[in-house]
Scaffold this motif. Structure first.
Motif, PDB file in Angstrom:
ATOM      1  N   MET A   1     -40.797 -25.956  82.001  1.00 10.05           N
ATOM      2  CA  MET A   1     -41.543 -27.192  81.284  1.00 10.05           C
ATOM      3  C   MET A   1     -41.969 -26.757  80.338  1.00 10.05           C
ATOM      4  N   THR A   2     -42.166 -27.561  79.043  1.00  5.65           N
ATOM      5  CA  THR A   2     -42.840 -27.271  78.016  1.00  5.65           C
ATOM      6  C   THR A   2     -44.241 -27.509  78.177  1.00  5.65           C
ATOM      7  N   ARG A   3     -45.026 -27.296  77.139  1.00  4.68           N
ATOM      8  CA  ARG A   3     -46.532 -27.536  77.247  1.00  4.68           C
ATOM      9  C   ARG A   3     -46.694 -28.855  77.385  1.00  4.68           C
ATOM     10  N   LYS A   4     -46.090 -29.684  76.617  1.00  9.35           N
ATOM     11  CA  LYS A   4     -45.994 -31.148  76.367  1.00  9.35           C
ATOM     12  C   LYS A   4     -45.619 -31.829  77.598  1.00  9.35           C
ATOM     13  N   GLN A   5     -44.391 -31.450  78.352  1.00  5.93           N
ATOM     14  CA  GLN A   5     -44.110 -31.733  79.590  1.00  5.93           C
ATOM     15  C   GLN A   5     -45.152 -31.661  80.783  1.00  5.93           C
ATOM     16  N   LEU A   6     -45.817 -30.426  80.770  1.00  8.68           N
ATOM     17  CA  LEU A   6     -46.799 -29.966  81.472  1.00  8.68           C
ATOM     18  C   LEU A   6     -47.970 -30.976  81.415  1.00  8.68           C
ATOM     19  N   LEU A   7     -48.152 -31.423  80.198  1.00  9.91           N
ATOM     20  CA  LEU A   7     -49.416 -32.568  80.006  1.00  9.91           C
ATOM     21  C   LEU A   7     -49.128 -33.831  80.622  1.00  9.91           C
ATOM     22  N   ILE A   8     -47.806 -34.088  80.271  1.00  8.99           N
ATOM     23  CA  ILE A   8     -47.200 -35.501  80.795  1.00  8.99           C
ATOM     24  C   ILE A   8     -47.360 -35.445  82.328  1.00  8.99           C
ATOM     25  N   PHE A   9     -46.905 -34.227  83.048  1.00 10.41           N
ATOM     26  CA  PHE A   9     -46.903 -34.020  84.523  1.00 10.41           C
ATOM     27  C   PHE A   9     -48.654 -34.359  84.994  1.00 10.41           C
ATOM     28  N   THR A  10     -49.438 -33.604  84.274  1.00  7.19           N
ATOM     29  CA  THR A  10     -50.864 -33.766  84.575  1.00  7.19           C
ATOM     30  C   THR A  10     -51.364 -35.075  84.619  1.00  7.19           C
ATOM     31  N   ALA A  11     -51.130 -35.841  83.441  1.00  9.32           N
ATOM     32  CA  ALA A  11     -51.525 -37.093  83.300  1.00  9.32           C
ATOM     33  C   ALA A  11     -50.805 -37.983  84.223  1.00  9.32           C
ATOM     34  N   LEU A  12     -49.542 -38.095  84.348  1.00  5.01           N
ATOM     35  CA  LEU A  12     -49.068 -38.803  85.558  1.00  5.01           C
ATOM     36  C   LEU A  12     -49.806 -38.450  86.981  1.00  5.01           C
ATOM     37  N   TYR A  13     -49.993 -36.919  87.233  1.00  2.00           N
ATOM     38  CA  TYR A  13     -50.709 -36.749  88.568  1.00  2.00           C
ATOM     39  C   TYR A  13     -51.970 -37.685  88.694  1.00  2.00           C
ATOM     40  N   PHE A  14     -52.750 -37.397  87.909  1.00  2.00           N
ATOM     41  CA  PHE A  14     -54.378 -37.964  88.005  1.00  2.00           C
ATOM     42  C   PHE A  14     -54.265 -39.402  87.580  1.00  2.00           C
ATOM     43  N   PHE A  15     -53.606 -39.920  86.543  1.00  2.00           N
ATOM     44  CA  PHE A  15     -53.682 -41.215  86.350  1.00  2.00           C
ATOM     45  C   PHE A  15     -53.183 -42.072  87.572  1.00  2.00           C
ATOM     46  N   ALA A  16     -52.021 -41.805  88.087  1.00  2.00           N
ATOM     47  CA  ALA A  16     -51.585 -42.832  89.474  1.00  2.00           C
ATOM     48  C   ALA A  16     -52.583 -42.519  90.453  1.00  2.00           C
ATOM     49  N   ARG A  17     -53.387 -41.656  90.484  1.00  2.00           N
ATOM     50  CA  ARG A  17     -54.484 -41.441  91.730  1.00  2.00           C
ATOM     51  C   ARG A  17     -55.520 -42.311  91.374  1.00  2.00           C
ATOM     52  N   LEU A  18     -55.692 -42.815  90.131  1.00  2.00           N
ATOM     53  CA  LEU A  18     -57.140 -43.488  89.753  1.00  2.00           C
ATOM     54  C   LEU A  18     -57.492 -44.524  90.799  1.00  2.00           C
ATOM     55  N   ASP A 124     -29.660 -18.815  78.110  1.00  2.00           N
ATOM     56  CA  ASP A 124     -29.252 -19.987  77.612  1.00  2.00           C
ATOM     57  C   ASP A 124     -30.515 -20.981  78.265  1.00  2.00           C
ATOM     58  N   PHE A 125     -31.544 -20.449  78.952  1.00  2.00           N
ATOM     59  CA  PHE A 125     -32.626 -21.377  79.376  1.00  2.00           C
ATOM     60  C   PHE A 125     -33.138 -22.455  78.708  1.00  2.00           C
ATOM     61  N   VAL A 126     -33.093 -23.765  78.955  1.00  2.00           N
ATOM     62  CA  VAL A 126     -33.535 -24.801  78.124  1.00  2.00           C
ATOM     63  C   VAL A 126     -35.039 -25.364  78.959  1.00  2.00           C
ATOM     64  N   ALA A 127     -35.894 -25.332  78.766  1.00  2.00           N
ATOM     65  CA  ALA A 127     -37.242 -25.654  79.242  1.00  2.00           C
ATOM     66  C   ALA A 127     -37.120 -27.159  79.377  1.00  2.00           C
ATOM     67  N   SER A 128     -36.399 -27.917  78.847  1.00  2.00           N
ATOM     68  CA  SER A 128     -36.600 -29.326  78.754  1.00  2.00           C
ATOM     69  C   SER A 128     -35.504 -29.981  79.602  1.00  2.00           C
ATOM     70  N   ASP A 129     -34.742 -29.342  80.416  1.00  2.00           N
ATOM     71  CA  ASP A 129     -34.024 -29.780  81.537  1.00  2.00           C
ATOM     72  C   ASP A 129     -34.274 -30.881  82.253  1.00  2.00           C
ATOM     73  N   ARG A 130     -33.691 -32.181  81.829  1.00  2.00           N
ATOM     74  CA  ARG A 130     -34.339 -33.429  82.200  1.00  2.00           C
ATOM     75  C   ARG A 130     -34.429 -33.617  83.597  1.00  2.00           C
ATOM     76  N   PHE A 131     -33.328 -32.976  84.494  1.00  2.00           N
ATOM     77  CA  PHE A 131     -33.318 -33.478  85.810  1.00  2.00           C
ATOM     78  C   PHE A 131     -34.499 -32.661  86.634  1.00  2.00           C
ATOM     79  N   VAL A 133     -37.346 -31.744  84.948  1.00  2.00           N
ATOM     80  CA  VAL A 133     -38.531 -32.264  84.633  1.00  2.00           C
ATOM     81  C   VAL A 133     -38.908 -33.545  85.455  1.00  2.00           C
ATOM     82  N   PHE A 134     -37.871 -34.466  85.355  1.00  2.00           N
ATOM     83  CA  PHE A 134     -38.097 -35.693  86.126  1.00  2.00           C
ATOM     84  C   PHE A 134     -38.328 -35.484  87.522  1.00  2.00           C
ATOM     85  N   LEU A 135     -37.862 -34.494  88.195  1.00  2.00           N
ATOM     86  CA  LEU A 135     -37.948 -34.231  89.324  1.00  2.00           C
ATOM     87  C   LEU A 135     -39.529 -33.846  89.756  1.00  2.00           C
ATOM     88  N   PHE A 136     -40.116 -32.966  88.956  1.00  2.00           N
ATOM     89  CA  PHE A 136     -41.492 -32.849  89.066  1.00  2.00           C
ATOM     90  C   PHE A 136     -42.366 -34.143  88.673  1.00  2.00           C
TER      91      PHE A 136
END
Length: 459
Positions: A1-18, A124-131, A133-136
């Motif tokens: 995960m990139t830093r941006k994707q990690l921030l999205i994960f964090t936002a999803l985690y806490f926003f969904a629990r509000l 050939d590591f790609v941090a943005s592998d969509r599958f 990332v979307f799993l997380f």
């Protein structure tokens, strides 16, 4: 995960629990909220009532160190924030939020370990592998996790912490560049910590280690998977030794609650387990009610089994060990029909995710398989959206679902009777005498008091 994707994960985690954080406490949540907020001393952690202004505590019938972890977690927050004068709504929000941090921490640690593995395995590591990332992203908002991690309980908090830390350390053994001089002490530490959990948590870990060792030993005899077994013996020895020492420490700390945990396990196993009773009808009824929140377990488990069978000659022992560990936790609770118990399945989800990541490092599905997996992730996202929106609508339509000050029943005011209440209603109310269960009636009568004519508990 990139830093941006990690921030999205964090936002999803806490926003969904509000919307879940302010929900009113129910039933035995009061016991665990009190342990967090007020830190009662063991071995009698479990509040069972209050008579003549004196709070009644009893043993909690599970190993005590689980609750010590929660006590110290509460002490940490008490040192940061003075919530002694907060209204009940905000202490509920704080408590639910603090409990939800356990699983968030595990996902962040697992993502970090997974990122390292991906980088070291392939140029050939790609941090943005969509599958991946979307799993997380889906795991962050999986409906059962939304409820389990905001519900105040031990399984989706300390239970997840134990399973997650052990799984991540084993996962790191698949990284040949990670210094073993650091991994071995870490493994002993997390195995030692695993001995703090419920009795059955240690039993399934030891069983998984034993089966993994037997499989790798047979593989070596048959000249299968020799590279995968490199370094296996010290891992197995440290896992077993750490867990046994942790259990010994747990027993010495509080033998009463430790042994009571085995009694609870035996009772459930003999009276409400498919293996103990053979009652398929009762089990099937509960299984169907569980299906909506264990669907993700079944999918991850099935995909992992497919990969294990396909690559049986090359599977590495970290993947096998975590898979066996997660499977043992999952099926150990699945055969029970004592209750629906979504929270019991949260630790196994963490382990099965770690196993899936190891067994599918490049998400090497066929084109049709990738489409099917994408459809599965989309289904998860829709399920989560429905759960959050539905809960929001229910709260808007019925504000009483939010935590509010408990109103003493009129019968209690008029007659002075002792009501049967849920701990969640009265654990923090020194002005309310009550008992949590009707079988405690003799304690009331010993004080020359009478029970109210009806129960005010929603159990």
């Amino acid at each position: 995960m990139t830093r941006k994707q990690l921030l999205i994960f964090t936002a999803l985690y806490f926003f969904a629990r509000l919307i879940f954080y302010p929900l009113i406490l129910r039933g035995e949540e009061g016991i665990f909220a009190e342990i967090f907020l007020y830190q009662p001393s063991g071995p009698n952690y479990s509040q069972m009532g209050r008579l003549e202004g004196v709070t009644l505590y009893m043993i909690i019938e599970h190993p005590a160190l689980i609750y010590e972890v929660l006590r110290y977690w509460g002490m940490f927050w008490g040192g940061l924030i003075d919530y002694s004068r907060w209204p009940e709504l905000w202490t509920t929000v704080l408590t639910r939020f603090a409990y939800s941090l356990f699983e968030y921490a595990i996902w962040i640690i697992m993502i970090a370990a997974w990122n390292r593995l991906r980088q070291t395995r392939s140029r050939d590591f790609v941090a943005s592998d969509r599958f991946f990332v979307f799993l997380f992203y889906c795991l962050a908002v999986w409906p059962a996790s939304l409820l389990n991690t905001t519900n105040i309980n031990i399984d989706a908090s300390v239970g997840v912490l134990i399973a997650g830390l052990f799984s991540v350390v084993i996962l790191l053994f698949d990284d040949e560049r990670f210094p073993r001089i650091l991994l071995y002490p870490l493994l002993f530490a997390v195995a030692f910590f695993s001995g703090f959990g419920k009795n059955e948590a240690s039993m399934v870990l030891l069983a998984a280690v034993g089966v993994c060792g037997a499989c790798m030993f047979m593989g070596r005899l048959l000249e299968i998977n020799r590279p995968g077994a490199k370094g296996l013996l010290p891992v197995l020895v440290l896992a077993v030794a750490g867990n046994l020492v942790g259990n010994l420490f747990n027993y010495m700390f509080d033998p009463v609650n430790y042994m009571a945990g085995f009694n609870v396990l035996h009772t459930r196993g003999s009276q409400t387990s498919l293996l103990g009773t053979g009652n398929v009808e009762a089990w099937l009824r509960v299984f169907l009610e569980r299906l909506s929140f264990i669907f993700i377990h079944i999918v991850l488990w099935g995909l992992s089994v497919w990969r294990l069978l396909r690559d049986i000659r090359t599977v590495r022992f970290p993947a096998l060990l975590i898979f066996l560990y997660g499977s043992a936790m999952f099926f150990g609770y699945l055969v029970s029909y004592a209750e629906i118990g979504a929270r019991y399945f949260e630790p196994s989800l963490v382990a099965l995710v770690a196993a899936f990541l190891l067994l599918h490092p490049q998400m090497e599905f066929s084109r049709r398989g990738r489409k099917a997996f994408a459809a599965f992730l989309l289904l998860c996202a829709l399920h989560s959206t429905v759960e959050v929106v539905g809960t929001t609508i229910r709260v808007v339509q019925n504000p009483s679902l939010l935590q509010s000050r408990f109103v003493v029943p009129q019968e209690v005011k008029d007659t002075g009777c002792v009501p049967v209440l849920e701990q969640a209603d009265a654990f923090h109310r020194s002005d309310i005498d009550y008992i949590a269960y009707e079988h405690l009636k003799p304690l009331v009568e010993a004080k020359g008091r009478k029970l109210c004519t009806k129960s005010y508990s929603n159990r």
